[in-house]
Enzyme design. Structure first.
Site, PDB file in Angstrom:
ATOM      1  N   PHE A  27       1.944   8.159  -1.742  1.00 20.78           N
ATOM      2  CA  PHE A  27       1.253   6.917  -1.397  1.00 20.78           C
ATOM      3  C   PHE A  27      -0.208   6.942  -1.803  1.00 20.78           C
ATOM      4  O   PHE A  27      -0.740   7.940  -2.170  1.00 20.78           O
ATOM      5  CB  PHE A  27       1.399   6.644   0.098  1.00 20.78           C
ATOM      6  CG  PHE A  27       2.818   6.656   0.550  1.00 20.78           C
ATOM      7  CD1 PHE A  27       3.822   6.154  -0.268  1.00 20.78           C
ATOM      8  CD2 PHE A  27       3.172   7.210   1.753  1.00 20.78           C
ATOM      9  CE1 PHE A  27       5.133   6.188   0.125  1.00 20.78           C
ATOM     10  CE2 PHE A  27       4.492   7.246   2.155  1.00 20.78           C
ATOM     11  CZ  PHE A  27       5.467   6.745   1.342  1.00 20.78           C
TER      12      PHE A  27
ATOM     13  N   TRP B 279       0.846  -1.207   0.000  1.00 20.95           N
ATOM     14  CA  TRP B 279       0.000   0.000   0.000  1.00 20.95           C
ATOM     15  C   TRP B 279       0.877   1.251   0.000  1.00 20.95           C
ATOM     16  O   TRP B 279       0.514   2.281  -0.575  1.00 20.95           O
ATOM     17  CB  TRP B 279      -0.910   0.009   1.232  1.00 20.95           C
ATOM     18  CG  TRP B 279      -1.806   1.220   1.315  1.00 20.95           C
ATOM     19  CD1 TRP B 279      -3.045   1.365   0.764  1.00 20.95           C
ATOM     20  CD2 TRP B 279      -1.525   2.468   1.959  1.00 20.95           C
ATOM     21  NE1 TRP B 279      -3.556   2.605   1.031  1.00 20.95           N
ATOM     22  CE2 TRP B 279      -2.637   3.311   1.765  1.00 20.95           C
ATOM     23  CE3 TRP B 279      -0.445   2.958   2.694  1.00 20.95           C
ATOM     24  CZ2 TRP B 279      -2.712   4.609   2.275  1.00 20.95           C
ATOM     25  CZ3 TRP B 279      -0.507   4.253   3.198  1.00 20.95           C
ATOM     26  CH2 TRP B 279      -1.629   5.066   2.983  1.00 20.95           C
ATOM     27  N   HIS B 280       2.041   1.169   0.643  1.00 22.95           N
ATOM     28  CA  HIS B 280       2.894   2.348   0.785  1.00 22.95           C
ATOM     29  C   HIS B 280       3.609   2.725  -0.500  1.00 22.95           C
ATOM     30  O   HIS B 280       4.179   3.813  -0.586  1.00 22.95           O
ATOM     31  CB  HIS B 280       3.907   2.151   1.917  1.00 22.95           C
ATOM     32  CG  HIS B 280       3.300   2.378   3.262  1.00 22.95           C
ATOM     33  ND1 HIS B 280       2.576   1.411   3.909  1.00 22.95           N
ATOM     34  CD2 HIS B 280       3.276   3.468   4.057  1.00 22.95           C
ATOM     35  CE1 HIS B 280       2.145   1.901   5.056  1.00 22.95           C
ATOM     36  NE2 HIS B 280       2.558   3.146   5.181  1.00 22.95           N
ATOM     37  N   GLY B 281       3.610   1.840  -1.463  1.00 26.47           N
ATOM     38  CA  GLY B 281       4.249   2.225  -2.711  1.00 26.47           C
ATOM     39  C   GLY B 281       4.427   1.031  -3.618  1.00 26.47           C
ATOM     40  O   GLY B 281       4.582  -0.096  -3.158  1.00 26.47           O
TER      41      GLY B 281
END
Lengths: 477, 383
Positions: free
Chosen positions: A477, A332-334
């Protein structure tokens, strides 16, 4: 738009306040919807279409779910929920992960997906294919709406303006906190506006702006120096100095943003949930994630971990559940492998804590568990921050003593120059200042507050006007 | 918080954000910032196309920041607070330990990249039949020993040493460091007045010392101009100062040693700003009235400038220049019949052709070490 910028603070926001408060109560959501769209369209003039699409799709799915449930058609309701989840995940998946997946497949010789560089527009023009700002945040918010309507946790919103206001609400649109519809439902229709609330919003906003502009932006260049240092030249103390700077930068950047969001929300009558609670006080990995980006952790718990069975299952299944949740949290963060590894890194620590490490930590002395909690977070940030694999290995190696010696003269210079701000930042990452503030007599606080607030605003403005360095880390993000 | 107190806080905050917002809109826009030595962004009305691409928004953000009320004051406040926080630099400018000297960051490049750059000089020497001299002016951070302890991003001498080693056989490197520096244990304080405190350039004194070394390197007897200075400005704030925000620093002075037209009064200067010749002068007093006073020397950057001295005996010298050559030129003009100042950044003529067409007798490639490490046009040396 970003909050910590002169055009937001001195033009956009005053105009928003003016329009908002001169409008009658029943028009205020419409005013908000319009200014929200300007806020989003400012940075993403074309992608604002995604906003309209999101509003239309999620609004109609909420209505369908409600209608099916009213008719006792559970299958229909489930299908509508599934369709909404699929739509939101496709939206996120396409914009955020398409090129990552295509590139990764090509790297293993299966390049059947084309890498997209430009998106064609009607009329022949095209725009660069970039990540729409905040898409990871608002797709999660809208996804939770249909699920909650199905679960009976949230009411269906019949007014599309009100719903659109929720989807696009500018204080938390692009970097959270991730707000669930059920937490905002009441406030969307009836919210109190009072001077007390406004003033507390001012206080919160000023604190957030100072965290972001005076602390995070001041520490950023120190991390940039060490990120840019070739692996072969990294020394152990240098590598730690760099990653400590990043750990503090990220915290003040993101929690400062959340504070500003909460503050702006209050000035408009909203009350958002907290997103941070002094994460660097944590004594374990599990505790860190109850204190860091709280709204994300709670989202994953509620909509992924619990539906998978959570912890009330056999240990093997629980480990599997954790694996899924932490892989998802990581990615999810990248759209990059290092974020997946970073997620799995937390999976390992949290899994170990759930299995046996937690019991040991309970018995261990507090100073030891504090060190444990902080050190695993900081080492995690090295995996998080050094996206390039060929650089990540040497960076971690340098941190653990396999670098170009213990220290170098550059380190002495940077330590000398950043020590005051590092000390201030470390103290500011603890509740010390808040505790001291609360212990002051009411009169002292009343006298000090306007002075501190103006000082905070004045210095923030100075650093913004002469600001060459003002990124928002969580924007990607 | 009581209601009364909350109203007070609300009003205070609104006064702050509305006040500056309104001041921004009603106050007239400034074109140029003397303090920062640059043109400021202006408001540009949006069009459909600039709205779609986001160009308008970016321009508007710059406009707000550049035209923000009391901009110079905010910049000063930031610089002061950085210093109060114990920072030894602001906006990539080091505060010298004497409190009055500023140093811009120096860019060190890898040995490979340096070899590639020196390679272009070697290529030039292969292309032409006349002697090629090559010299680099050390950075102030090499010459002046007033840097914060352990400061990174400074000239450690490796660029010049590396360039010297990498020179091909056809190139004669002239080392200027002996007369410019006081670094590395050299107690001679000459570096202190070889460079401006607020600017990266060398002073007239520095240029004169450079000239002495260059003449020795070329094998000519340079002229001793003694120590007769004329002060032409006492209020020069250079580019390093502009970036630093450090407005507690005192201004520099600008001096000349050679009078206009040279010591014998026969020197003529011709500029070629756009290919066509324009009569010009060695000094441009009108530039002393504006911020960028260093342009007093020859009027600032230009593609080509030719200085002629019918009384000189040194033949024709082609200088591949950066701005450091401008304050050196009056000295060179005393020695050479023609000095051609050729700037690769604005001039795309073939050097090989130029040397042949103009009967050039020798070529001098002269850059400041930092410019040599960062300039993107060096490849044109080999064309």
């Amino acid at each position: 738009m970003i909050f910590s910028s002169p055009y937001f603070l001195f033009l956009y926001f005053p105009i928003v306040l003016l329009l908002y408060y001169i409008s009658p109560l029943k028009w205020r959501n419409l005013v908000l919807l319009v200014v929200n769209l300007i806020f989003y369209g400012w940075g993403e003039p074309v992608y604002v279409v995604i906003m309209f699409l999101s509003i239309a799709i999620d609004y109609s799915h909420g209505r369908i779910v409600t209608r099916c449930k009213a008719k006792g058609n559970d299958r229909g309701a489930r299908a509508a929920v599934a369709s909404s989840v699929v739509f939101n995940l496709l939206l996120l998946g396409f914009f955020k992960y398409w090129n990552f997946i295509a590139g990764s497949l090509a790297a293993i010789g299966a390049g059947f997906l084309p890498v997209i560089e430009k998106l064609p527009l009607p009329g022949g023009a095209s725009i660069p294919f970039t990540l729409p700002i905040g898409i990871s945040f608002y797709t999660f918010q809208t996804m939770s709406y249909t699920i909650d309507v199905y679960r009976g946790d949230a009411r269906c919103q019949k007014n599309i303006v009100t719903f659109g206001t929720f989807v696009t609400l500018f204080p938390q649109l692009i970097a959270g906190p991730i707000i669930k519809y059920k937490d905002l439902d009441e406030q969307l229709e009836h919210r109190d506006h009072s001077f007390e609330k406004f003033a507390s919003g001012v206080q919160r906003f000023t604190i957030g702006a100072c965290k972001k502009v005076l602390l995070a932006n001041a520490l950023g260049p120190l991390w940039d120096v060490y990120l840019a240092t070739p692996g072969a030249q990294l020394t152990t103390l240098g590598a730690w100095l760099g990653i400590v700077a990043f750990s503090l930068q990220l915290y003040f950047d993101f929690s400062g943003y959340s504070d500003m969001a909460i503050g702006l929300g209050r000035m408009l009558g909203f009350e958002f949930l907290e997103n941070f609670n002094y994460p660097y006080l944590s004594k374990s990995a599990s505790e860190f994630w109850r204190r860091w980006h709280i709204s994300l952790g709670s989202w994953f718990r509620e909509y992924l971990y619990f539906p998978l069975g959570g912890s009330r299952v056999k240990p093997a299944r629980m480990v599997f559940n954790l694996l899924i949740v932490w892989a998802a949290t990581g990615i999810w963060h990248g759209a990059s492998w290092n974020f997946l590894i970073w997620g799995l890194y937390w999976f390992v620590w949290i899994g170990l804590e759930k299995l046996f490490l937690g019991k040991w930590l309970d018995k261990a002395p507090a100073w030891l568990t504090h060190i444990y909690g902080v050190v695993i977070a900081i080492v995690g940030w090295a995996i998080f921050a050094v996206e390039d694999f060929s650089a990540m290995g040497p960076y971690l190696a340098a941190m653990f003593g396999f670098g170009a010696g213990a220290l170098d003269t550059d380190f002495l210079y940077y330590l000398r120059n950043y020590l005051p701000i590092l000390v201030i930042a470390i103290v500011a990452a603890t509740p010390l200042a808040a505790h001291t503030w609360k212990k002051l007599p009411e009169r002292a606080r009343q006298a000090a507050f306007p002075v501190l607030m103006l000082a905070g605003l004045v210095f923030t403005t100075a650093y913004l006007v002469d600001g060459t360095y003002n990124p928002f880390l969580y924007f990607r993000f | 918080m009581s209601k009364k107190y909350s109203i007070f806080i609300t009003v205070l905050f609104c006064l702050f954000i509305f006040g500056f917002g309104i001041a921004l809109i009603v106050s007239p826009s400034r074109d140029f910032s003397e303090q920062e030595n640059r043109y400021l962004s202006q408001f540009k009305a949006p069009t459909l196309s600039t709205l779609r691409t986001g160009e308008f928004m970016e321009g508007f953000e710059d406009y707000v920041t550049d035209q923000f009320p009391l901009r110079d004051g905010w910049i000063r406040l930031k610089a002061l607070s950085e210093r109060a926080l114990g920072k030894q630099e602001n906006n990539s400018v080091y505060f010298g330990t004497d409190g009055q000297t500023l140093f811009a960051h120096f860019t060190i490049i890898s040995r490979d990249e340096l070899a590639q750059r020196v390679g272009f000089v070697n290529k030039l020497a292969d292309n032409v039949d006349v002697p090629v001299y090559f010299s680099l002016v050390p950075d102030k951070s090499w010459a002046v020993n007033l840097l914060p302890d352990n400061a990174p991003n400074i000239d450690d001498g490796s660029t010049i040493e590396g360039a010297m080693e990498l020179c091909g056989e056809g190139v004669t490197f002239i080392d200027l460091r002996f007369l410019l520096g006081d670094w590395c244990g050299n107690a001679d304080p000459r570096g202190n007045n070889s460079f401006y405190r607020t600017d990266h350039h060398w002073t007239t004194m520095g240029a004169y010392r450079g000239y002495t070394m260059l003449m020795e390197g070329i094998g000519l007897q340079g002229t001793d101009f003694g120590v007769s200075y004329t002060q032409v400005s006492d209020s020069f704030y250079g580019t390093t100062y502009s970036a630093s925000g450090a407005d507690w620093i005192k201004p520099d002075s600008i001096y000349t040693m050679i009078p206009e037209g040279g010591t014998r009064g026969n020197i003529t200067v011709t500029r070629y700003p756009e290919g066509e010749p324009i009569e010009s002068t060695m000094y441009h007093p009108e530039k002393l009235e504006v911020k960028d006073k260093y342009a007093y020397f020859l009027g600032g950057n230009q593609p080509l400038c030719i200085i002629k001295n019918p009384d000189a005996v040194g033949g024709k010298l082609l200088v591949i220049r950066d701005s450091y050559s401008d304050s050196l030129a009056p000295f060179l003009a005393e020695e050479f019949q023609e000095v051609h100042l050729f700037d690769l950044r604005y001039n795309n003529m073939s050097l090989k052709q130029y040397v042949a067409d103009n009967g050039i007798d020798q070529v001098l490639v002269l850059y400041s070490a930092n410019n040599f490490n960062t300039d993107k046009n060096l490849f044109k040396l080999g064309l």
